[in-house]
Write an enzyme that holds these catalytic residues in place. Sequence first.
Site, short mmCIF file in Angstrom:
data_model
loop_
_atom_site.label_atom_id
_atom_site.label_comp_id
_atom_site.label_asym_id
_atom_site.label_seq_id
_atom_site.Cartn_x
_atom_site.Cartn_y
_atom_site.Cartn_z
N GLY A 1 0.79 -1.23 0.00
CA GLY A 1 0.00 0.00 0.00
C GLY A 1 0.82 1.27 0.00
CG HIS B 1 4.94 7.76 4.98
ND1 HIS B 1 5.55 7.48 3.78
CD2 HIS B 1 3.71 7.20 4.92
CE1 HIS B 1 4.71 6.79 3.02
NE2 HIS B 1 3.59 6.60 3.69
P1 5GP Z 1 1.28 5.40 1.89
O1 5GP Z 1 0.15 5.09 0.93
O2 5GP Z 1 2.57 5.62 1.13
O3 5GP Z 1 1.43 4.45 3.03
O4 5GP Z 1 0.90 6.77 2.57
C1 5GP Z 1 0.96 7.99 1.91
C2 5GP Z 1 0.00 8.92 2.60
O5 5GP Z 1 0.30 10.23 2.20
C3 5GP Z 1 -1.47 8.67 2.24
O6 5GP Z 1 -2.20 8.37 3.41
C4 5GP Z 1 -1.91 9.97 1.58
O7 5GP Z 1 -3.22 10.34 1.92
C5 5GP Z 1 -0.89 10.96 2.08
N1 5GP Z 1 -0.60 12.05 1.17
C6 5GP Z 1 -0.37 11.96 -0.18
N2 5GP Z 1 -0.11 13.16 -0.69
C7 5GP Z 1 -0.17 14.05 0.34
C8 5GP Z 1 0.01 15.46 0.41
O8 5GP Z 1 0.29 16.15 -0.56
N3 5GP Z 1 -0.14 16.03 1.64
C9 5GP Z 1 -0.45 15.29 2.76
N4 5GP Z 1 -0.59 15.97 3.90
N5 5GP Z 1 -0.61 13.96 2.71
C10 5GP Z 1 -0.49 13.35 1.52
#
Ligand code: 5GP
Length: 112
Positions: A91, A98
């Site tokens: 995911g 992060h």
């Molecule tokens: P991953 O899918 O990689 O585990 O998590 C990435 C997270 O980053 C997602 O929950 C998504 O909503 C968040 N996200 C993506 N782009 C941005 C953005 O431009 N600003 C913020 N604050 N969150 C973001």
Amino acid sequence: MESCIFCKIVNKELDAKIVFEDDTCIAFEDISPQAPVHILLIPKKHIESIDRIEKEDLKIVTHLIGKISEIARKRGIKSYRVVSNVGEESGQSVFHLHFHILGGRRMNWPPG
Ligand code: 5GP
Ligand code: ZN
């Protein structure tokens, strides 16, 4: 790494609701919250994921882990989930390490 959106947040080229910041890390509200509290905690250094942590990064990562309870307490959540997706299949959509800090509702287990 200029195309990485989280590096842009670190460099203040992209707006985010920052909830905590120091020299090593930054925490901000997820743009698409999956729980009443959904914060992303990231190192300022661009590291792709947990899978790409080098030995010299361990101090940074330890620092991040140490900040989680502080951030959670500040937001008033006592029970919460910490998630770090590694790779597309799990995911991961942003390839800058992060930790999701999620709370404020009951969570299911096992995760989907
Ligand atoms: P991953 O899918 O990689 O585990 O998590 C990435 C997270 O980053 C997602 O929950 C998504 O909503 C968040 N996200 C993506 N782009 C941005 C953005 O431009 N600003 C913020 N604050 N969150 C973001
Ligand atoms: Zn980055």
